[in-house]
Scaffold this motif. Structure first.
Motif, short mmCIF file in Angstrom:
data_model
loop_
_atom_site.label_atom_id
_atom_site.label_comp_id
_atom_site.label_asym_id
_atom_site.label_seq_id
_atom_site.Cartn_x
_atom_site.Cartn_y
_atom_site.Cartn_z
N ILE A 1 9.01 3.36 3.75
CA ILE A 1 9.42 2.58 2.58
C ILE A 1 10.06 3.78 1.29
O ILE A 1 10.80 3.35 0.67
N GLY A 2 9.27 4.80 1.59
CA GLY A 2 9.70 5.98 0.76
C GLY A 2 11.01 6.35 0.67
O GLY A 2 12.01 6.55 -0.25
N THR A 3 11.80 6.10 1.98
CA THR A 3 13.24 6.52 2.08
C THR A 3 13.94 5.37 1.47
O THR A 3 15.16 5.71 0.92
N VAL A 4 13.60 4.10 1.52
CA VAL A 4 14.21 3.05 0.81
C VAL A 4 14.40 3.34 -0.41
O VAL A 4 15.46 3.15 -1.19
N ALA B 1 0.75 -1.20 -0.03
CA ALA B 1 0.11 0.00 0.01
C ALA B 1 0.84 1.30 -0.01
O ALA B 1 0.54 2.17 -0.65
N LEU B 2 1.96 1.27 0.76
CA LEU B 2 2.87 2.34 0.68
C LEU B 2 3.63 2.61 -0.74
O LEU B 2 3.57 3.92 -0.94
N ALA B 3 3.67 1.59 -1.19
CA ALA B 3 4.49 1.69 -2.63
C ALA B 3 3.62 2.19 -3.47
O ALA B 3 3.45 3.15 -4.27
N LEU B 4 2.22 1.60 -3.53
CA LEU B 4 1.11 2.11 -4.44
C LEU B 4 0.91 3.67 -3.98
O LEU B 4 0.65 4.43 -4.96
N GLN B 5 0.92 4.12 -2.77
CA GLN B 5 0.63 5.36 -2.35
C GLN B 5 1.60 6.38 -3.04
O GLN B 5 1.24 7.43 -3.52
N LEU B 6 3.06 5.87 -2.95
CA LEU B 6 3.85 6.83 -3.45
C LEU B 6 3.82 6.71 -4.98
O LEU B 6 4.14 7.94 -5.65
N LEU B 7 3.08 5.80 -5.58
CA LEU B 7 2.97 5.78 -7.22
C LEU B 7 1.76 6.46 -7.56
O LEU B 7 1.68 7.19 -8.63
N SER B 8 0.64 6.57 -6.76
CA SER B 8 -0.56 7.06 -7.08
C SER B 8 -1.04 8.09 -6.50
O SER B 8 -1.89 9.19 -7.02
N GLY B 9 -0.35 8.53 -5.38
CA GLY B 9 -0.97 9.50 -4.28
C GLY B 9 -2.43 9.50 -3.89
O GLY B 9 -2.88 10.33 -3.04
N LEU B 10 -2.97 8.10 -3.83
CA LEU B 10 -4.19 7.88 -3.30
C LEU B 10 -4.29 7.55 -1.77
O LEU B 10 -2.98 7.45 -1.43
N PRO B 11 -5.25 7.68 -1.18
CA PRO B 11 -5.16 7.31 0.41
C PRO B 11 -4.55 6.15 0.77
O PRO B 11 -5.13 5.16 0.03
N TYR B 12 -3.73 5.89 1.76
CA TYR B 12 -3.00 4.73 2.25
C TYR B 12 -4.31 3.47 2.52
O TYR B 12 -4.15 2.36 2.03
N ARG B 13 -5.31 3.97 3.20
CA ARG B 13 -6.27 2.78 3.77
C ARG B 13 -7.00 2.27 2.31
O ARG B 13 -7.37 1.21 2.22
#
Lengths: 408, 115
Positions: free
Chosen positions: A254-257, A103-115
């Protein structure tokens, strides 16, 4: 398909499938904290998983019995049930952490809410499991995970001091912070030798219907697949050591990774890193989810397998469905996936002996294995690693408490 | 029929997988029924399967037997075809009343397309 191509495809999938959220977190944080000084631990961990996955793959190919059958047969019902319960807890924690990572990787890719993305991730996993044949699950996620090779390029581009890197392959202790260092040693070993890998691998061997004829394939698969998977771990640690260590950054997201690839390679580096993370942790999510269902079915003697029709292995099917639903509940609470990962890895280390001792015993049982029982080499390595596993299992929790999870 | 000449009941039979005549996995050897202990000629008369049997399998086993539902199924030794890594049975699971948990759980799964 030619045998060679099949082998190559399998190995590629194994490389991409090696890294999961535990490896991501521990390798990157280890690189950021101690630069290259822990590289040698990855070597030890990778050799360990090669030794034991080869052994359990051989047992599965010869006797058609996966790991949890062996656990119950050797430990008996009571202790075996204890092993089952602990493995299910660790599996669920790991699964939830992997889903959170997705979900965190998807969030960084899409900008949609985490949940929202957690739900998207779970649904995508359920559909993939339901629709794709077993080998395609491994391949789709394995090949996607190969995007993580961007970290190898990043590591080179970051121009690490290769002398220091080489020095990191020499076993060493850290003088000023021995306990934190030891905590990372235990964590890296745990991340490399996670038990769900052997549950999944041995059950997969049975699912694919391997026979003693495939033992060569088993050897190559575990050596080259896990060996090159370890190469990804090196890349992650070296990139983190070259980038984060000098700046004193401790990656907690995860973003820092992914920044480890973004800083030297720009947007394309970031994209490849995120896609690689997405597929690697997504594949690992399926592995852990299946491991949970495999273990339960094997312990209680239910019909199991992706190669069976879901209605014929109904309890197995319900088991993975329920595990996915439970993981959804756990991660929806908002618990931090990185922290959950650390707990999952450390707890899995404690339960390691309950998994690896029965494998070693069964692989040595000639009534079970006939002429394919362990040779001297497998036993020497098996015993050495048994000692390693016992030491880390005993020290894991005390180290976690003493170092406040590596915070010092 | 091939049953080994010598077998360690604890390691070679107890807790092993049961497979029916159609290759279906249908439970584990949860316990064994022995006969003729008094006469000094003990023999395995049946394989016992099911949650109630777990009561005799350690503290956690007692707890599991308390939680799980189900009855004991007795598989007479004559129904055993072969003892290897798994225990091969001569009849189907249905005939021996084994694997009924999977039969019961089927209704939860079979409504999904592609099941």
């Amino acid at each position: 398909m030619s045998k060679f191509l099949q082998l190559a495809l399998g190995i590629l999938a194994a490389i991409g499938g090696f890294v999961d959220i535990g490896d991501l977190v521990f390798n990157v944080v280890a690189g950021a904290t101690f630069q290259y000084q822990l590289l040698w631990v990855v070597v030890i961990g990778v050799v360990g998983i090669i030794v034991y996955s080869e052994m359990c793959g051989r047992v599965a190919a010869v006797s058609k019995r996966p790991v949890f059958d062996a656990i119950r047969e050797r430990l008996g019902f009571g202790v075996g049930l204890g092993a089952l319960i602990s493995s299910e807890i660790v599996n669920l924690m790991t699964l939830a952490a992997e889903v959170g990572g997705m979900a965190l990787a998807l969030q960084l890719l899409s900008g949609l809410p985490y949940r929202v993305l957690i739900v998207v991730g779970i649904v995508a996993l359920a559909i993939a499991i339901w629709v794709l044949p077993f080998e395609w699950i491994e391949r789709v996620f394995g090949y996607g995970g190969l995007c993580l090779l961007v970290f190898a390029v990043a590591a080179i581009k970051l121009h690490p001091d290769w002398g220091h890197v080489a020095n990191g392959f020499v076993p060493q202790m850290h003088a000023s912070e021995p306990l934190v260092f030891a905590y990372f040693v235990v964590g890296l070993l745990g991340a490399a030798m996670t038990p769900y890998e052997v549950y999944f691998y041995s059950s997969g061997v049975v699912e694919d219907g391997w026979t003693p004829k495939d033992l060569g394939m088993n050897k190559v698969n575990s050596m080259v697949g896990y060996g090159l998977g370890g190469f990804l771990s090196f890349s992650l640690m070296i990139a983190a050591g070259a980038l984060f260590y000098p700046l004193g950054i401790e990656p907690q997201f995860i973003g820092t990774v992914a920044m480890g690839a973004q800083v030297p390679l720009g947007t394309i580096g970031l994209l490849l890193a995120l896609i690689g993370i997405l597929f690697a942790v997504g594949g690992a999510a399926i592995d852990t989810c299946f491991s949970g269902a495999y273990n339960l079915a094997q312990f209680f003697g239910w019909e199991w397998g992706k190669s069976r029709r879901p209605r014929d292995a109904s309890r197995f099917t319900l088991a993975w469905g329920v595990l996915l639903a439970l993981a959804l509940l756990v991660i929806m609470t908002g618990i931090d996936p990185v922290m959950l990962t650390e707990y999952a890895v450390i707890f899995s280390v404690v339960a390691l002996p309950l998994t690896y001792i029965p494998i070693l015993l069964v692989a040595n049982d000639s009534s079970y294995m006939g002429r394919y029982s362990n040779g001297r080499l497998a036993n020497v390595f098996g015993l050495i690693y048994l000692v390693v596993i016992l030491v880390v299992a005993i020290t894991a929790i005390p180290l976690m408490i003493l170092t406040h999870q590596g915070q010092g | 029929m091939s049953k080994p000449e010598q077998i360690d009941l604890g390691l070679g039979l107890l807790d092993h997988q049961l497979v029916d005549s159609e290759g279906r996995r249908c439970g584990n050897v949860d316990d064994l029924e022995l006969e003729g202990l008094q006469e000094g000629k003990p023999r395995v008369s049946a394989i016992l399967v099911g949650p109630p049997v777990w009561r005799g399998r350690g503290r956690l086993g007692r707890l599991a037997a308390f939680i799980a539902r189900g009855e004991t199924v007795r598989v007479p030794w004559e129904e055993v075809d072969e003892v290897a890594a798994a225990v091969q049975l001569k009849k189907t699971a249905r005939e021996l009343r084994l694997g009924r948990g999977d039969d019961r759980a089927r209704k939860w799964v079979e409504w999904i397309p592609g099941s």
